[in-house]
Design an enzyme around this catalytic site. Structure first.
Site, PDB file in Angstrom:
ATOM      1  N   GLU A 275       0.842  -1.210   0.000  1.00  0.00           N
ATOM      2  CA  GLU A 275       0.000   0.000   0.000  1.00  0.00           C
ATOM      3  C   GLU A 275       0.870   1.249   0.000  1.00  0.00           C
ATOM      4  O   GLU A 275       1.822   1.347   0.787  1.00  0.00           O
ATOM      5  CB  GLU A 275      -0.894  -0.026   1.247  1.00  0.00           C
ATOM      6  CG  GLU A 275      -2.271   0.531   1.044  1.00  0.00           C
ATOM      7  CD  GLU A 275      -3.115  -0.285   0.069  1.00  0.00           C
ATOM      8  OE1 GLU A 275      -3.164   0.080  -1.126  1.00  0.00           O
ATOM      9  OE2 GLU A 275      -3.709  -1.282   0.512  1.00  0.00           O
TER      10      GLU A 275
ATOM     11  N   ASP B   5       2.957   2.074  -4.934  1.00  0.00           N
ATOM     12  CA  ASP B   5       2.941   2.156  -6.413  1.00  0.00           C
ATOM     13  C   ASP B   5       3.605   3.422  -6.937  1.00  0.00           C
ATOM     14  O   ASP B   5       4.437   3.374  -7.850  1.00  0.00           O
ATOM     15  CB  ASP B   5       1.523   1.947  -7.002  1.00  0.00           C
ATOM     16  CG  ASP B   5       0.461   2.928  -6.554  1.00  0.00           C
ATOM     17  OD1 ASP B   5       0.730   3.742  -5.642  1.00  0.00           O
ATOM     18  OD2 ASP B   5      -0.659   2.883  -7.123  1.00  0.00           O
TER      19      ASP B   5
ATOM     20  N   ASP C  42      -4.519   0.921  -9.435  1.00  0.00           N
ATOM     21  CA  ASP C  42      -5.958   0.692  -9.581  1.00  0.00           C
ATOM     22  C   ASP C  42      -6.348   0.505 -11.047  1.00  0.00           C
ATOM     23  O   ASP C  42      -7.111  -0.388 -11.403  1.00  0.00           O
ATOM     24  CB  ASP C  42      -6.752   1.867  -8.992  1.00  0.00           C
ATOM     25  CG  ASP C  42      -6.347   2.173  -7.561  1.00  0.00           C
ATOM     26  OD1 ASP C  42      -5.655   1.339  -6.950  1.00  0.00           O
ATOM     27  OD2 ASP C  42      -6.725   3.243  -7.064  1.00  0.00           O
TER      28      ASP C  42
ATOM     29  N   SER D  11     -11.827   1.431  -5.565  1.00  0.00           N
ATOM     30  CA  SER D  11     -11.518   1.914  -6.915  1.00  0.00           C
ATOM     31  C   SER D  11     -12.706   2.042  -7.854  1.00  0.00           C
ATOM     32  O   SER D  11     -12.651   1.615  -9.007  1.00  0.00           O
ATOM     33  CB  SER D  11     -10.443   1.031  -7.572  1.00  0.00           C
ATOM     34  OG  SER D  11      -9.252   1.169  -6.893  1.00  0.00           O
TER      35      SER D  11
HETATM   36  C1  GLA Z   1      -5.165   4.800  -4.090  1.00  0.00           C
HETATM   37  C2  GLA Z   1      -4.389   5.152  -5.369  1.00  0.00           C
HETATM   38  C3  GLA Z   1      -3.402   4.051  -5.734  1.00  0.00           C
HETATM   39  C4  GLA Z   1      -2.521   3.678  -4.541  1.00  0.00           C
HETATM   40  C5  GLA Z   1      -3.371   3.442  -3.298  1.00  0.00           C
HETATM   41  C6  GLA Z   1      -2.531   3.232  -2.067  1.00  0.00           C
HETATM   42  O1  GLA Z   1      -5.983   3.702  -4.331  1.00  0.00           O
HETATM   43  O2  GLA Z   1      -5.273   5.356  -6.434  1.00  0.00           O
HETATM   44  O3  GLA Z   1      -2.616   4.448  -6.831  1.00  0.00           O
HETATM   45  O4  GLA Z   1      -1.543   4.646  -4.312  1.00  0.00           O
HETATM   46  O5  GLA Z   1      -4.258   4.523  -3.041  1.00  0.00           O
HETATM   47  O6  GLA Z   1      -1.803   2.063  -2.172  1.00  0.00           O
END
Ligand code: GLA
Length: 364
Positions: A30, A33, A164, A121
């Site tokens: 988490e 990315d 995501d 998402s």
């Molecule tokens: C959100 C963002 C992702 C990622 C997560 C945390 O979902 O859209 O790109 O950074 O938070 O892991």
């Protein structure tokens, strides 16, 4: 959704093609990315469906079936975001056009069942489904993901990473993907039929487009700069000593989480569910204490799960500040775990999910 094509025909008077893109749950990795690190998401059965048919003019008509709301704009319109769900589609259209993908006028009917603002998402699934519906269906799926990420970064103003959109566009059924967010190499990791992914929605809604998420990302960039690496993916824990206390905590989360994600991938591949579960708990502690993106309700849900027979691990999932926890649960204990979570946190919702396929055209 069954019958979205029929509903389109009833509203717009002609047949449509239907595309679907899933939401996702992240098992571990988490806030890694955008630091070029590893993540391990899986796509959900929840998703966004878009029915589409061409128009003769340069207009895009977006109709939300969920909200019974319609907006219309010109394809050439490059005005500002309006803090409205249609921003995600407008951003995708602008990005596709700027990248030389031709987009023509169309009517779109949109329906989704990803719980909104819960870290699963919904926005990425809307972006990816819209991209396919508007002419992106023949593009390589990783390119669809990067176009949609760019739309969210540049138009919506949320500086999200690639996770995501990538999993929504490229997921494989019954698998998580261990994704290297720098190279975009993705390794499918089977989810054993012996386990279930149980998601608990705390009901606390997050709004990431604003401050906190982008602030965390800025802290990572500052930490990387001070350590002398391009991305925190390349930093080691012992290099963080010279940072201010606050930056050190933020970077320690990212560096340690990246190690955990890689190890968790190996653990899942060899079927070591207890180790995977330990890494999930460690991930949660790090997000809570070092990255400070959890909240009391998510912490409570993790503690509720921990003593239950059959729970290998639990952690918050997604950007944080509310949203969901994900629990890895032995299949034979799933029912009792779901019951205990519902009883212990009556304000929430519990979903038992399987890993679904990535985005594509559906016959509806
Ligand atoms: C959100 C963002 C992702 C990622 C997560 C945390 O979902 O859209 O790109 O950074 O938070 O892991």
């Amino acid at each position: 959704m069954n019958g979205l094509g029929d509903k389109f025909r009833a509203i717009f008077g002609r047949p449509a093609q239907v595309f679907r893109a899933p939401g996702r749950v992240n098992l571990i990795g988490e806030h890694t990315d955008y630091n070029g690190g590893f993540v391990m998401p899986a796509a959900l059965d929840f998703g966004t469906w878009v029915a589409v048919a061409p128009r003769q003019d340069n207009q895009l008509v977006l109709r939300s079936y969920n909200l019974d709301e319609q907006v219309q704009f010109d394809l050439e319109d490059e005005s500002h975001p309006e803090h409205h769900w249609s921003d995600y589609v407008r951003g995708v259209v602008m990005t596709m056009r700027r990248q030389g993908v031709s987009v023509s006028g169309a009517d779109l009917l949109i329906w989704g069942n990803v719980p909104i603002g819960s870290g699963l998402s919904s926005s990425a699934s809307l972006e990816v489904a819209s991209c396919l519906a508007l002419g992106g269906q023949d593009l390589p799926r990783p390119l669809v993901a990067t176009l949609c990420q760019q739309a969210e970064n540049e138009f919506v103003g949320m500086r999200c990473g690639i996770m995501d959109q990538y999993i929504s566009a490229c997921a494989q059924e019954h698998h998580a993907l261990l994704l290297d967010c720098r190279s975009l190499e993705a390794r499918p990791v089977p989810i054993s039929p012996e386990v279930r992914l149980v998601i608990c929605n705390s009901g606390v809604k997050h709004a990431l487009a604003g401050g906190e998420y982008n602030q965390r990302r800025a802290a990572c960039e500052e930490g990387a700069r001070q350590v002398g690496v391009e991305l925190l993916r390349d930093a080691r824990l012992d290099q963080l000593d010279g940072l201010s206390a606050n930056l050190q905590k933020r970077c320690r989360h990212v560096v340690s989480e990246n190690l955990r994600a890689e190890e968790a991938g190996a653990a899942l591949l060899r079927g070591d569910l207890p180790r995977f579960g330990q890494l999930m708990y460690a991930s949660h502690a790090s997000l809570r204490d070092d990255y400070e993106v959890s909240c009391a309700e998510l912490d409570q849900l993790v503690e509720l799960a921990r003593p239950l027979p059959g729970v290998y691990g639990a952690r918050m999932t997604g950007g944080g500040f509310g949203g969901c926890t994900v629990n890895l649960v032995a299949a034979e204990h799933c029912e009792s775990v779901v019951g205990a979570l519902k009883a212990g946190y009556p304000a929430g919702e519990v979903y038992v999910c399987s890993a679904s396929a990535g985005a594509g055209r559906v016959d509806l």
